[in-house]
Motif scaffolding. Structure first.
Motif, PDB file in Angstrom:
ATOM      1  N   GLU A 655       0.836  -1.206   0.000  1.00  0.00           N
ATOM      2  CA  GLU A 655       0.000   0.000   0.000  1.00  0.00           C
ATOM      3  C   GLU A 655       0.867   1.251   0.000  1.00  0.00           C
ATOM      4  OE1 GLU A 655      -3.181   1.162  -0.165  1.00  0.00           O
ATOM      5  OE2 GLU A 655      -3.517  -0.880  -0.908  1.00  0.00           O
ATOM      6  N   GLN A 656       1.858   1.228   0.927  1.00  0.00           N
ATOM      7  CA  GLN A 656       2.742   2.373   1.074  1.00  0.00           C
ATOM      8  C   GLN A 656       3.597   2.539  -0.190  1.00  0.00           C
ATOM      9  OE1 GLN A 656       5.240   1.935   4.545  1.00  0.00           O
ATOM     10  NE2 GLN A 656       5.428   4.156   4.821  1.00  0.00           N
ATOM     11  N   ALA A 657       4.059   1.417  -0.712  1.00  0.00           N
ATOM     12  CA  ALA A 657       4.889   1.456  -1.920  1.00  0.00           C
ATOM     13  C   ALA A 657       4.095   2.068  -3.071  1.00  0.00           C
ATOM     14  CB  ALA A 657       5.361   0.048  -2.284  1.00  0.00           C
ATOM     15  N   TYR A 658       2.845   1.699  -3.161  1.00  0.00           N
ATOM     16  CA  TYR A 658       1.993   2.206  -4.246  1.00  0.00           C
ATOM     17  C   TYR A 658       1.764   3.717  -4.096  1.00  0.00           C
ATOM     18  CZ  TYR A 658      -2.085   2.816  -7.261  1.00  0.00           C
ATOM     19  OH  TYR A 658      -2.949   3.254  -8.222  1.00  0.00           O
ATOM     20  N   THR A 659       1.519   4.152  -2.858  1.00  0.00           N
ATOM     21  CA  THR A 659       1.336   5.594  -2.616  1.00  0.00           C
ATOM     22  C   THR A 659       2.580   6.363  -3.033  1.00  0.00           C
ATOM     23  OG1 THR A 659      -0.095   5.048  -0.769  1.00  0.00           O
ATOM     24  CG2 THR A 659       0.771   7.301  -0.843  1.00  0.00           C
ATOM     25  N   PHE A 660       3.740   5.870  -2.616  1.00  0.00           N
ATOM     26  CA  PHE A 660       4.988   6.531  -3.011  1.00  0.00           C
ATOM     27  C   PHE A 660       5.161   6.502  -4.531  1.00  0.00           C
ATOM     28  CE2 PHE A 660       6.729   5.546   1.371  1.00  0.00           C
ATOM     29  CZ  PHE A 660       6.798   6.867   1.766  1.00  0.00           C
ATOM     30  N   TYR A 661       4.759   5.367  -5.137  1.00  0.00           N
ATOM     31  CA  TYR A 661       4.893   5.260  -6.589  1.00  0.00           C
ATOM     32  C   TYR A 661       4.079   6.337  -7.293  1.00  0.00           C
ATOM     33  CZ  TYR A 661       3.990   4.217 -11.342  1.00  0.00           C
ATOM     34  OH  TYR A 661       3.857   4.372 -12.684  1.00  0.00           O
ATOM     35  N   LEU A 662       2.817   6.495  -6.861  1.00  0.00           N
ATOM     36  CA  LEU A 662       1.963   7.490  -7.522  1.00  0.00           C
ATOM     37  C   LEU A 662       2.545   8.880  -7.353  1.00  0.00           C
ATOM     38  CD1 LEU A 662      -1.843   6.801  -7.056  1.00  0.00           C
ATOM     39  CD2 LEU A 662      -0.397   6.449  -9.070  1.00  0.00           C
ATOM     40  N   ARG A 663       3.072   9.120  -6.166  1.00  0.00           N
ATOM     41  CA  ARG A 663       3.626  10.437  -5.895  1.00  0.00           C
ATOM     42  C   ARG A 663       4.819  10.726  -6.796  1.00  0.00           C
ATOM     43  NH1 ARG A 663       4.420  13.079   0.065  1.00  0.00           N
ATOM     44  NH2 ARG A 663       5.781  14.787  -0.560  1.00  0.00           N
ATOM     45  N   THR A 664       5.663   9.761  -6.999  1.00  0.00           N
ATOM     46  CA  THR A 664       6.833   9.997  -7.846  1.00  0.00           C
ATOM     47  C   THR A 664       6.427  10.038  -9.313  1.00  0.00           C
ATOM     48  OG1 THR A 664       9.035   9.248  -8.496  1.00  0.00           O
ATOM     49  CG2 THR A 664       7.568   7.548  -7.700  1.00  0.00           C
ATOM     50  N   SER A 665       5.493   9.151  -9.734  1.00  0.00           N
ATOM     51  CA  SER A 665       5.248   9.054 -11.170  1.00  0.00           C
ATOM     52  C   SER A 665       4.376  10.188 -11.686  1.00  0.00           C
ATOM     53  CB  SER A 665       4.614   7.713 -11.520  1.00  0.00           C
ATOM     54  OG  SER A 665       3.249   7.716 -11.190  1.00  0.00           O
ATOM     55  N   ARG A 666       3.525  10.750 -10.815  1.00  0.00           N
ATOM     56  CA  ARG A 666       2.640  11.824 -11.274  1.00  0.00           C
ATOM     57  C   ARG A 666       2.979  13.157 -10.611  1.00  0.00           C
ATOM     58  NH1 ARG A 666      -1.458  10.278 -14.567  1.00  0.00           N
ATOM     59  NH2 ARG A 666      -2.540  12.238 -14.103  1.00  0.00           N
ATOM     60  N   LEU A 667       4.200  13.233 -10.085  1.00  0.00           N
ATOM     61  CA  LEU A 667       4.662  14.458  -9.427  1.00  0.00           C
ATOM     62  C   LEU A 667       4.387  15.677 -10.285  1.00  0.00           C
ATOM     63  CD1 LEU A 667       6.428  15.714  -7.109  1.00  0.00           C
ATOM     64  CD2 LEU A 667       8.391  15.353  -8.596  1.00  0.00           C
ATOM     65  N   ASP A 668       4.742  15.596 -11.567  1.00  0.00           N
ATOM     66  CA  ASP A 668       4.556  16.742 -12.452  1.00  0.00           C
ATOM     67  C   ASP A 668       3.167  16.778 -13.062  1.00  0.00           C
ATOM     68  OD1 ASP A 668       7.087  17.903 -12.126  1.00  0.00           O
ATOM     69  OD2 ASP A 668       7.972  16.424 -13.483  1.00  0.00           O
ATOM     70  N   LEU A 669       2.669  15.621 -13.498  1.00  0.00           N
ATOM     71  CA  LEU A 669       1.345  15.611 -14.149  1.00  0.00           C
ATOM     72  C   LEU A 669       0.285  16.163 -13.202  1.00  0.00           C
ATOM     73  CD1 LEU A 669       1.296  12.202 -16.087  1.00  0.00           C
ATOM     74  CD2 LEU A 669       1.472  14.507 -17.058  1.00  0.00           C
ATOM     75  N   ASP A 670       0.416  15.833 -11.928  1.00  0.00           N
ATOM     76  CA  ASP A 670      -0.574  16.314 -10.960  1.00  0.00           C
ATOM     77  C   ASP A 670      -0.050  17.515 -10.173  1.00  0.00           C
ATOM     78  OD1 ASP A 670      -2.279  14.358 -11.810  1.00  0.00           O
ATOM     79  OD2 ASP A 670      -1.820  12.964 -10.184  1.00  0.00           O
ATOM     80  N   ASP A 671       1.121  17.965 -10.515  1.00  0.00           N
ATOM     81  CA  ASP A 671       1.728  19.170  -9.921  1.00  0.00           C
ATOM     82  C   ASP A 671       1.645  19.162  -8.394  1.00  0.00           C
ATOM     83  OD1 ASP A 671       3.071  21.540  -9.820  1.00  0.00           O
ATOM     84  OD2 ASP A 671       1.439  22.780 -10.586  1.00  0.00           O
ATOM     85  N   TYR A 672       2.194  18.096  -7.802  1.00  0.00           N
ATOM     86  CA  TYR A 672       2.152  17.933  -6.340  1.00  0.00           C
ATOM     87  C   TYR A 672       2.667  19.161  -5.595  1.00  0.00           C
ATOM     88  CZ  TYR A 672       0.921  12.981  -5.751  1.00  0.00           C
ATOM     89  OH  TYR A 672       0.267  11.787  -5.692  1.00  0.00           O
ATOM     90  N   ASN A 673       3.721  19.791  -6.120  1.00  0.00           N
ATOM     91  CA  ASN A 673       4.368  20.875  -5.370  1.00  0.00           C
ATOM     92  C   ASN A 673       4.045  22.265  -5.903  1.00  0.00           C
ATOM     93  OD1 ASN A 673       5.525  18.839  -3.856  1.00  0.00           O
ATOM     94  ND2 ASN A 673       7.442  18.850  -5.018  1.00  0.00           N
ATOM     95  N   ASN A 674       3.024  22.369  -6.783  1.00  0.00           N
ATOM     96  CA  ASN A 674       2.653  23.674  -7.345  1.00  0.00           C
ATOM     97  C   ASN A 674       3.841  24.423  -7.931  1.00  0.00           C
ATOM     98  OD1 ASN A 674      -0.115  23.585  -6.697  1.00  0.00           O
ATOM     99  ND2 ASN A 674       0.413  24.004  -4.559  1.00  0.00           N
ATOM    100  N   GLU A 675       4.627  23.744  -8.687  1.00  0.00           N
ATOM    101  CA  GLU A 675       5.823  24.385  -9.236  1.00  0.00           C
ATOM    102  C   GLU A 675       6.119  23.899 -10.638  1.00  0.00           C
ATOM    103  OE1 GLU A 675       8.862  21.054  -7.560  1.00  0.00           O
ATOM    104  OE2 GLU A 675       9.066  23.033  -6.659  1.00  0.00           O
ATOM    105  N   VAL A 676       5.181  23.181 -11.247  1.00  0.00           N
ATOM    106  CA  VAL A 676       5.490  22.581 -12.541  1.00  0.00           C
ATOM    107  C   VAL A 676       5.709  23.649 -13.607  1.00  0.00           C
ATOM    108  CG1 VAL A 676       3.145  22.184 -13.455  1.00  0.00           C
ATOM    109  CG2 VAL A 676       4.980  20.567 -13.982  1.00  0.00           C
ATOM    110  N   HIS A 677       5.199  24.854 -13.370  1.00  0.00           N
ATOM    111  CA  HIS A 677       5.458  25.943 -14.328  1.00  0.00           C
ATOM    112  C   HIS A 677       6.952  26.227 -14.476  1.00  0.00           C
ATOM    113  CE1 HIS A 677       5.051  27.748 -10.315  1.00  0.00           C
ATOM    114  NE2 HIS A 677       5.958  28.597 -10.720  1.00  0.00           N
ATOM    115  N   GLU A 678       7.745  25.859 -13.467  1.00  0.00           N
ATOM    116  CA  GLU A 678       9.193  26.096 -13.545  1.00  0.00           C
ATOM    117  C   GLU A 678       9.905  25.068 -14.431  1.00  0.00           C
ATOM    118  OE1 GLU A 678      10.530  25.780  -9.515  1.00  0.00           O
ATOM    119  OE2 GLU A 678       9.780  27.760  -8.971  1.00  0.00           O
ATOM    120  N   GLY A 679       9.215  23.967 -14.701  1.00  0.00           N
ATOM    121  CA  GLY A 679       9.828  22.895 -15.475  1.00  0.00           C
ATOM    122  C   GLY A 679       9.546  21.554 -14.817  1.00  0.00           C
TER     123      GLY A 679
END
Lengths: 768, 768
Positions: A655-679
């Protein structure tokens, strides 16, 4: 966070609807590149709203003079920045005299953007109602050719649907370009020549200081309803731009289109006095093929890339889209064909981090490239550092180290250090260990030892020398200590005895010693050549051994854990789940001192050591350390979730591995950190790949064999990936009931599955 | 180091011979000031060689936008800088049409400069042969009036000795002024008005951003052979300057002279709409008196200052010159008449440190001002911080502290933090303790408790709140710890449990608690007023007590010493005498990380604690700590030698004490650190005074009595100083055979001499 903005799709990144506030973010997400150049998804036509213009040429940089508040001895003179390069994509479009500009149109309908990852192109379409009430349909498609990597092509069409209209296409080149990020508002480009010949236009420009000579070029052709038409363009030019205007009276419902070919040639690949002729050659090659042929070649080239590097996931389209986006962007950034190049943390998608090389390459990217490309690509990345060895020795010299000790820079373009925070530049020295670890990793994976006697040994010796000199003897501890460092967790600065750093230092010395012995006996002529160069005496080796044998590691007897650094247990050990949401991310909410004295961890630090040197710790030790450190980890580095995902999977915490996976794989697509405009976060994308292959697939190399312990998140039906292991292509397919291994190639392969050896016959399938 | 450049003299600083390379250094050394303004010893006439122009108005500053490489949350927006103010001293001199310029003259003979410290003036004389071969003798004298502290006066004369000559004096004002040190090349001054009325000229200018309105003014009179002559000046002006040219045909051997009066009025002291009229008033006052009367008043004013603050030394002219230079410069910088002002580390002698306030004031300067001025001066310095309490609470708030916790800034002009290195700004928090210690020190010395209930208590509560919140509980140590600090030794950053900081924190809390109790019982109405404001509950006090009672101090059982910080004994403990000369000063030769991991100490750190809290340690403890730490101390801060001199004297190591004394007292005169061109080390000059009074004289306050343990370096015949102690003026005279104490005033005084009580009768002499 921007979770549902990008439409889920297995192979494409899709945006629907026009929103001026999203333009900069989408410019990042829809970036295209071909390893030799790359660009943000800026519009071809004029756009007066907020935009972040960016087009970058691999390896062309400007040494921007360092800016600091308070100078410290040893700071570098400059920070190398990949430059925003002259614009060749621009096509001004006027309709009955009004410039098409999505920011000023009365209505923008049916806006759709697609980044087709399967075929490697970007498209955009919309219906616009101009101020003058003319309604037009626009379609644009663009790609940077993998086949001819100095060229890109654009197909752009306008169809007036409300009335007949006079439409003018004005393709242009513009070298009057600035960076958003400059320290002193310097001019970066000096335009040398603006000219045209027949349908072709050229701007020669050189970068200031570094004097990279470039020629930006273009050629265009126009069509009505798909048929080429000969319209004599009006040519205008000034000191740093040139444009061709193709005016046409277009009937309602007719399609007026332009194909534009453009790009760059650079003196790193051509004689600087022959740039225009080189540009002509490549333009002629492109135009002879034409847009459709080039596009077809692009599809084929991407097909070849995907055939080796794709990871397919069934039953979870967001996960599928995420991993493909990551793999696509990695391949857009770096293809391993030029050992002068490397992988910047933002690739060609923004200016942050200056496009320079960090330890990310060695720690995160090499496994991806080793497994999905020919092994020469990884070797090329190693050679990049070998070629910088002299500079690394100079760099160590600036900090007072002697006798060939090498300290690789934290941030570099040409081997020289660029970064200017003392706690990073001078202290985040663990990066040096990652350079050595990559050599080990390369040999472990590829089995190719030849790199080490040829080149790697010198690097290993320079690094071992550094660690021996950097460690000092503590009489109080009767051990060697490493004082004043910053570990991978940059939320601690100037700490003593960072476990990861000390462990890596010890390992580097031992690994160098081991290779010296092996090469002395097995490669005597290489040994003689290297020893003649590095002058390594017995006495010095004894010093290395003393340090490695007596290295100090902070350890808590009570908790039976290695401490991240001396004194870690003196902190207020309040776990992240007790932090108020309003306090997160702490790097935006807290002052630096508060972050430093907190227990919060930016990214894997002690656990990074457990990741690199997994074999040297038991599963119980891993679990104890994971349970201790992960609850203090805020994962505010893009490089954090992937390592934790791998370790969670190893500990059967899917479960935890999957959560971390989603966070890493969609970091930019879902703009986790509100900074994707920077690149985009390019280097961490390789970590996403590792999360699946090493995490869920459990791939390792053990005793010269590939080893797997396949697992699968409950959310997925099936996933599969391919790896190139020592000239075998192995396809791994995992579903909820088991795993299949399929071998391409001309010999059998023994692998370990769940720690049991099995042999897969050539061109056969094994189901476990 | 520049040991024999300044001529030894008991009362003057003298330079002989003109050397263009020394101009910038001498401009610092010969600086003049009157507490309200000050200026470097720039030439009146044009000078085209290297020069560092500087004229400063106390309290008039510019908030220069912060420049950093990498921003950290909590950094201040600006660094306040005392500004180079409009020039009023300038007098262009032309001789037969050639501008007098010592850099272009054929010959400069008999150049002599004197800073007469007894009378408070600067003079300069020379014989110059111009390019046109005219030989002239020039004499100039200048002072900034103590009596009229908005005014300065210049007497400047030219005597052609080779021929008759046309001499033109062109006194001018110029507001087209820049700082050498600017972060972004901003304009600092905005000139509002340039005008004249009769013989008087005015420039109104305001500072950008801070909008200090100033009027710079001048009036001149010319003389031939001492007799005023009416020459109608030619007046020229432009947007930021105005000049009056007085041309005269001067006979060979005649003296043509000009008296120029000038200065500043500022809207901090006048209505900003009435500045020109204020300027007229002060100019009229000055010109009515005339140069000679003003000069005579200047002598008398300095006589009054010296009568109280002089230290005389017989038998060692360099030591004598050194201490007088220090006392003179302190008085030029700050006279304690304006509680809005404070003492910048470089006073009015340069731009470095921005003229802002550091902890130097509380730690080093207050004892000097308490003993040599009326106690209101020290009280005024305390009030400066009281007036900044709200800003200190805001400052702590920015770092995450709550509930009225106050963190005084490291560097400030108006109470806001200016510094922008995280390891200093956020971590060098011991400064907060010095603010509290100064309150204690003031009460201990003056016996005036009234300040504490009136104002000090609020400051003490804010500071105690900060320490309680800043300390955190270590479960591992079962003690409160203070993590992530920089101590007085700035060659360590982000260390844990700096002994000095922890000790001071504990003391601050206890001292606040003690005062709360005392004021509750003895000053109930003050108590009620303050408690109503600060809302201090029992529960919070209990937290304070928990921290103070359970504070952790790093200690080595083996060596029986308190450790400067956790882990100090893990360093390579190689003493300074083993360092090669070529490696010194380490702050110029070593990279920052190397300095940090070395054991080398910039200035007293643990020993600073032993200095502040001397009574709480035995002599044996002091000796053990001094013997351990001093050998690692590189004294690369100007504030270092004085504390060590005092402690060496206490330990009866008079040779060492004397060496430290010379180093502190002649730091600038002999330019120990090759940096005097940047300005003088004003705040450390108060430390020099302490070296004699507290070091050799052994002056302390014990049980409400002055206490002395007089010693004398063997190099000296005799020394004497005066102190103002609780309205008694006590003169102390020490020679090789004993000490004499002489009392002025109207009551007896009991003092301790070598720990024995003795009573001195009023107006009598006691010989011991």
């Amino acid at each position: 966070m921007n979770q549902d903005y990008i439409k889920p799709d297995n192979w494409s990144v899709i945006e629907e609807g026009f929103n001026a506030e999203r333009v900069k973010s989408s410019e990042s997400l829809f970036s295209i590149g071909n390893g030799a150049m790359g660009q943000r998804a800026n519009f071809e036509e004029q756009y007066s709203g907020p935009t972040f213009q960016g087009s970058y040429i691999a390896g062309v940089y400007y040494p921007d003079k360092t800016r600091v508040g308070w100078w410290k001895n040893g700071y570098p003179e400059y920070f190398a920045k990949v430059l925003n390069a002259p614009n060749w994509i621009g096509i001004n479009v006027s309709v009955n005299g009004e410039q098409l500009d999505l920011h000023t149109c009365k209505v923008v309908d049916n806006f759709r953007r697609e980044l087709n990852m399967k075929a490697g192109w970007l498209s955009r379409s919309f219906t616009a109602t101009l101020q003058n009430n003319v309604v037009i349909e626009v379609e644009a498609k663009r790609f940077l050719s993998l086949e001819l990597d100095e060229v890109g092509a654009i197909e752009y069409s306008v169809k007036p649907i409300s009335t007949d209209a006079e439409v003018v296409f004005q393709p242009y080149l513009d070298s009057g370009i600035t960076n958003e990020d400059t320290n002193w508002d310097d001019e970066f480009w000096d335009t040398l020549k603006v000219c045209n010949e027949n349908n072709q236009a050229f701007i020669e420009a050189k970068t200031m200081k570094t004097e990279f000579h470039t020629c930006t070029f273009m050629e265009s052709e126009v069509f009505v309803n798909g048929t080429a038409v000969a319209i004599k363009p009006v040519i205008e030019s000034d000191s740093n731009s040139i444009s061709f205007s193709y005016s046409n009276q277009v009937k309602q419902g007719e399609t007026y289109a332009i194909n534009k070919f453009g790009g760059y040639v650079v003196d790193t690949n051509h004689d600087k006095n022959e740039l225009i002729s080189a540009a002509k050659n490549v333009l002629n090659l492109a135009t002879e093929k034409g847009f459709d042929v080039l596009l077809d070649e692009q599809k084929q080239a991407w097909e070849r890339i995907w055939s080796m590097s794709d990871i397919s996931i069934s039953g979870d389209v967001k996960a599928q889209q995420g991993i493909r986006f990551n793999i696509f962007q990695l391949n857009q950034t770096y293809l391993g064909e030029d050992s002068r190049l490397n992988i910047g943390p933002k690739g060609f998608t923004g200016e942050k981090y200056g496009g320079s090389t960090y330890w990310d390459t060695e720690a995160y990217c090499i496994p991806f490239y080793m497994a999905t490309k020919d092994q020469n690509v990884a070797r090329s990345l190693l050679e990049y550092r070998y070629n910088h060895l002299e500079k690394a020795i100079e760099n160590a010299g600036k900090l007072g180290f002697t006798n060939g000790a090498a300290l690789y820079p934290m941030v570099t373009m040409n081997g020289e250090e660029c970064h200017n925070e003392w706690e990073i530049t001078f202290e985040e020295i663990h990066r040096n260990g990652a350079i050595a670890f990559a050599i080990f990793n390369y040999h472990r994976y590829t089995g190719d030892y030849s790199y080490i006697p040829e080149k790697g040994l010198e690097v290993l010796i320079g690094i071992a020398r550094f660690w021996q000199q950097r460690a000092t003897f503590s009489s109080a501890k009767n051990k060697y200590v490493i004082l004043g460092v910053t570990g991978p967790n940059e939320y601690e600065n100037n700490v003593n005895n960072n476990f990861y750093t000390n462990y890596l230092a010890q390992w580097c010395i031992n690994y160098a010693l081991e290779n010296i012995s092996k090469i002395e006996s097995e490669y005597p002529s290489d040994f003689a050549r290297v020893m003649n160069k590095v002058k390594l005496e017995e006495a010095e080796l004894n010093k290395w051994k003393a340090v490695a044998e007596n290295m100090y590691f902070p350890f808590s007897e009570e908790k039976q854990i290695y401490l991240q650094q001396d004194g870690f247990l003196d902190k207020e050990l309040i776990t992240v789940d007790h932090l108020e949401k309003a306090q997160r991310p702490i790097n935006q909410k807290w002052s630096w001192d508060r972050i430093l004295r907190s227990p919060y961890i930016k990214q894997a630090d002690t656990l990074q050591g457990f990741y690199f040197f997994e074999d040297q710790f038991s599963n119980e030790e891993l679990e104890r350390h994971f349970d201790f450190y992960e609850p203090f980890t805020v994962h505010e580095s893009s490089l954090s979730p992937c390592v934790h995902s791998i370790q969670a999977a190893k500990l059967d915490r899917m479960e935890q591995a999957y959560t971390f996976y989603l966070r890493t794989s969609r970091l930019d697509l879902d703009d986790y950190n509100n900074e994707v405009h920077e690149g985009l976060h390019i280097t961490s994308m390789a970590g996403t790949w590792m999360s699946i292959v090493e995490g869920f697939g459990g791939m390792r190399v053990k005793d010269d064999m590939l080893s797997f312990t396949p697992k699968i998140p409950k959310e997925w039906d099936e996933y599969s990936f391919k790896v190139n292991f020592r000239h075998h292509i192995l396809k791994v397919n995992v579903n909820q009931s088991g795993a299949k291994f399929e071998l391409e190639g001309d010999s059998d392969l023994q692998i370990l599955v769940n720690n049991s050896p099995v042999t897969i016959s050539r061109n056969s399938l094994l189901t476990v």
